[in-house]
Design an enzyme around this catalytic site. Structure first.
Site, PDB file in Angstrom:
ATOM      1  N   CYS A 213      -2.725  11.350   3.992  1.00  0.00           N
ATOM      2  CA  CYS A 213      -3.096  10.403   2.921  1.00  0.00           C
ATOM      3  C   CYS A 213      -3.054  11.094   1.563  1.00  0.00           C
ATOM      4  O   CYS A 213      -2.829  10.442   0.543  1.00  0.00           O
ATOM      5  CB  CYS A 213      -4.518   9.888   3.113  1.00  0.00           C
ATOM      6  SG  CYS A 213      -4.804   8.988   4.616  1.00  0.00           S
TER       7      CYS A 213
ATOM      8  N   GLU B  97       0.829  -1.213   0.000  1.00  0.00           N
ATOM      9  CA  GLU B  97       0.000   0.000   0.000  1.00  0.00           C
ATOM     10  C   GLU B  97       0.861   1.260   0.000  1.00  0.00           C
ATOM     11  O   GLU B  97       0.402   2.355   0.335  1.00  0.00           O
ATOM     12  CB  GLU B  97      -0.971  -0.034   1.185  1.00  0.00           C
ATOM     13  CG  GLU B  97      -1.848  -1.286   1.201  1.00  0.00           C
ATOM     14  CD  GLU B  97      -3.294  -1.097   0.714  1.00  0.00           C
ATOM     15  OE1 GLU B  97      -3.849  -0.006   0.891  1.00  0.00           O
ATOM     16  OE2 GLU B  97      -3.868  -2.052   0.142  1.00  0.00           O
TER      17      GLU B  97
ATOM     18  N   HIS C 104      -3.728   1.632   7.804  1.00  0.00           N
ATOM     19  CA  HIS C 104      -2.365   1.940   7.338  1.00  0.00           C
ATOM     20  C   HIS C 104      -1.578   2.478   8.529  1.00  0.00           C
ATOM     21  O   HIS C 104      -2.160   3.098   9.430  1.00  0.00           O
ATOM     22  CB  HIS C 104      -2.369   3.041   6.263  1.00  0.00           C
ATOM     23  CG  HIS C 104      -2.921   2.626   4.937  1.00  0.00           C
ATOM     24  ND1 HIS C 104      -3.765   3.421   4.201  1.00  0.00           N
ATOM     25  CD2 HIS C 104      -2.727   1.512   4.195  1.00  0.00           C
ATOM     26  CE1 HIS C 104      -4.086   2.802   3.068  1.00  0.00           C
ATOM     27  NE2 HIS C 104      -3.473   1.647   3.036  1.00  0.00           N
TER      28      HIS C 104
HETATM   29  O1  SUG Z   1      -7.732   2.783   0.892  1.00  0.00           O
HETATM   30  N1  SUG Z   1     -10.500   4.864   1.246  1.00  0.00           N
HETATM   31  C1  SUG Z   1      -9.078   4.725   1.189  1.00  0.00           C
HETATM   32  C2  SUG Z   1      -8.424   5.706   2.116  1.00  0.00           C
HETATM   33  C3  SUG Z   1      -6.932   5.692   1.956  1.00  0.00           C
HETATM   34  C4  SUG Z   1      -6.262   6.532   2.989  1.00  0.00           C
HETATM   35  N2  SUG Z   1      -4.877   6.563   2.773  1.00  0.00           N
HETATM   36  C5  SUG Z   1      -3.940   6.499   3.727  1.00  0.00           C
HETATM   37  N3  SUG Z   1      -4.200   6.197   4.969  1.00  0.00           N
HETATM   38  N4  SUG Z   1      -2.726   6.714   3.374  1.00  0.00           N
HETATM   39  C6  SUG Z   1      -8.657   3.292   1.530  1.00  0.00           C
HETATM   40  O2  SUG Z   1      -9.239   2.723   2.460  1.00  0.00           O
HETATM   41  C7  SUG Z   1     -12.803   4.542   0.530  1.00  0.00           C
HETATM   42  C8  SUG Z   1     -13.569   4.652  -0.774  1.00  0.00           C
HETATM   43  C9  SUG Z   1     -15.039   4.529  -0.578  1.00  0.00           C
HETATM   44  O3  SUG Z   1     -15.480   3.854   0.355  1.00  0.00           O
HETATM   45  O4  SUG Z   1     -15.816   5.146  -1.378  1.00  0.00           O
HETATM   46  C10 SUG Z   1     -11.312   4.323   0.332  1.00  0.00           C
HETATM   47  O5  SUG Z   1     -10.898   3.691  -0.611  1.00  0.00           O
END
Ligand code: SUG
Length: 457
Positions: free
Chosen positions: A378, A180, A259
């Protein structure tokens, strides 16, 4: 700066522009915000403008700010690969009727969270003196697995000069190498030009995991494997004395820390972390100390000050920790931190008043992204670059006033201010999105990075 190879190493934050199909689809298991907001009406225009406002504020404060474009969504190619045929309208209508969750997935604007786009090793750390990049395979969810192909092309378009920038393929997209990206990677060094130590945080071991030394989360999936982190470090040519692999605390994952950047953030010599971030806290700090040239400055937040639940709810640790030329640091926190009493008190009494370099807290509103579990950290991919490397970047991706204003006008022109999940099948949305992206790729001068520009599809 201490390094003879190239002075003036600075960090550039490349933020992801929020795409025109930003919506709340409840796609991310283990991401509490995404799971609880699925189905809400989103405001893509506001989301993109909130992101641009954050970028502008940091640019005006003197930090170097870059921008990465969103991806082509809806991803009709993905739907066609899954057996939907006919005109674009027909593909969209059939997916909406037969597999609405798939349609939501191929519309996700999740590439905005560029901390998951790639892992980057600055040239000062790499044996060949080049900057190394590996797009994350994001194989743990379908909507994010759709990102790395375009991400790779975008990074190649910007970091084009092969004599300075080395691109690696994403790891095999299979659970053993679940990757990731930078969200699970932290570089620590006395300053940006000093050779750094790379802290990779993983949630599970793929081969022989779940033993006593490596307990598994029970409720939510662990998204990063130790094997993936090791492979990225290997691709980038890092030696043992430059790397530390630490397991994330499984209880944190089960509380919604999907994460590492939801529970710790580091920059320069500072590691700000929650007591429950690492399974072996003492061992992790010791391994870092052994390897770093400059003293590590750990800033620990105990569970009595901020519970895991409050850490996840406020995204305190998903703040941007920025280094200032005078050695102080600035923490850019999401607005949700201000709304949580124990978090806000900890920021004032423990972090600002404590014996550490954090001297300033800046609050930014990125609520549209936060509702999907994406805070300030993020939204950015950090890239440490020397002056010549910055000059060698291709495209028009470093933010200045003119670019900011053009991007803002572009958003105002093309984005909707409301988008409900049931509107994702609207063929007009797909057309609007392609028109916007075509214009954007010209504005950013990055060439034909999108499938529709390459295949006429
Ligand atoms: O991968 N949310 C992302 C958020 C990523 C956050 N990034 C970091 N922490 N670096 C994920 O979980 C949600 C999309 C939705 O539900 O419509 C989503 O993909």
């Amino acid at each position: 700066m201490s390094d003879e190879r190239g002075p003036d190493y600075r960090e550039v934050n490349f933020d992801g522009l929020v795409g025109p199909t930003h919506n709340y689809a409840g796609l991310a298991l283990g991401n509490v915000a995404s799971m609880s907001h699925g189905g809400l009406v989103a405001n893509p225009k506001e989301a993109a403008l909130q992101g641009l406002a954050k970028m502008k504020a940091l640019m005006e404060a003197g930090y170097l700010q870059g921008v990465l474009p969103p991806q082509q969504r809806p991803d009709l190619g993905a739907l066609r690969a899954l057996g939907f045929t006919g005109s674009d309208e027909r593909v969209l209508a059939r997916a909406a009727g037969e597999a609405p969750q798939l349609l939501r997935a191929v519309c996700s604007a999740s590439s905005m969270w560029t901390a998951n786009a790639a892992t980057v090793t600055p040239s000062v750390d790499a044996p060949d003196g080049r900057l190394h990049l590996t797009p994350a395979n994001l194989q743990s969810s379908f909507h994010r697995f759709l990102e790395p192909a375009t991400t790779g092309r975008v990074l190649q378009a910007i970091f084009r000069d092969e004599s300075r920038f080395a691109h690696h393929p994403a790891l095999p997209a299979t659970p053993a190498f679940s990757d990731e990206g930078a969200a699970n990677h932290t570089r620590l060094a006395g300053d940006h030009g000093e050779p750094g130590v790379h802290l990779y945080v993983y949630g599970r071991e793929a081969f022989g995991w779940g033993g006593e030394s490596s307990p598994a989360p029970k409720r939510f999936p662990a998204r990063q494997t130790r094997e993936a982190s090791q492979a990225v470090a290997r691709q980038h040519g890092l030696a043992d004395h430059q790397v530390v692999f630490a397991q994330q605390h499984p209880e944190a994952i089960d509380a919604g820390v999907f994460h590492n950047d939801v529970i710790s953030v580091g920059n320069g010599p500072v590691l700000l972390y929650h007591e429950m971030a690492f399974l072996d806290e003492a061992g992790t700090l010791e391994a870092l100390r052994e390897r770093m040239r400059s003293p590590l400055i750990p800033v620990r937040v105990p569970v009595e000050a901020v519970s895991l639940e409050d850490a996840v709810g406020s995204y305190l640790f998903n703040s941007q920790l920025l280094s200032n030329p005078d050695g102080t640091m600035t923490l850019v926190v999401p607005g949700e931190c201000q709304e949580n009493e124990s978090v806000w008190r900890t920021l004032q009494d423990h972090l600002l008043a404590g014996a550490n370099p954090i001297g300033e807290v800046v609050v930014k509103d990125v609520k549209q992204s936060m509702r999907n579990g994406g805070g300030p950290a993020c939204l950015r991919l950090r890239v440490v670059l020397g002056a010549e490397e910055r000059a060698a970047l291709a495209g028009r991706v470093l933010l200045d006033d003119a670019l900011h204003d053009e991007l803002t006008a572009w958003v105002e022109r093309h984005y909707r201010d409301r988008l409900a999940p049931e509107e994702l099948a609207d063929p007009a949305l797909a057309r609007e999105s392609l028109t916007a992206l075509d214009e954007l790729s010209r504005l950013l001068e990055i060439g034909s990075v999108y499938p529709f520009q390459r295949e006429g599809a």
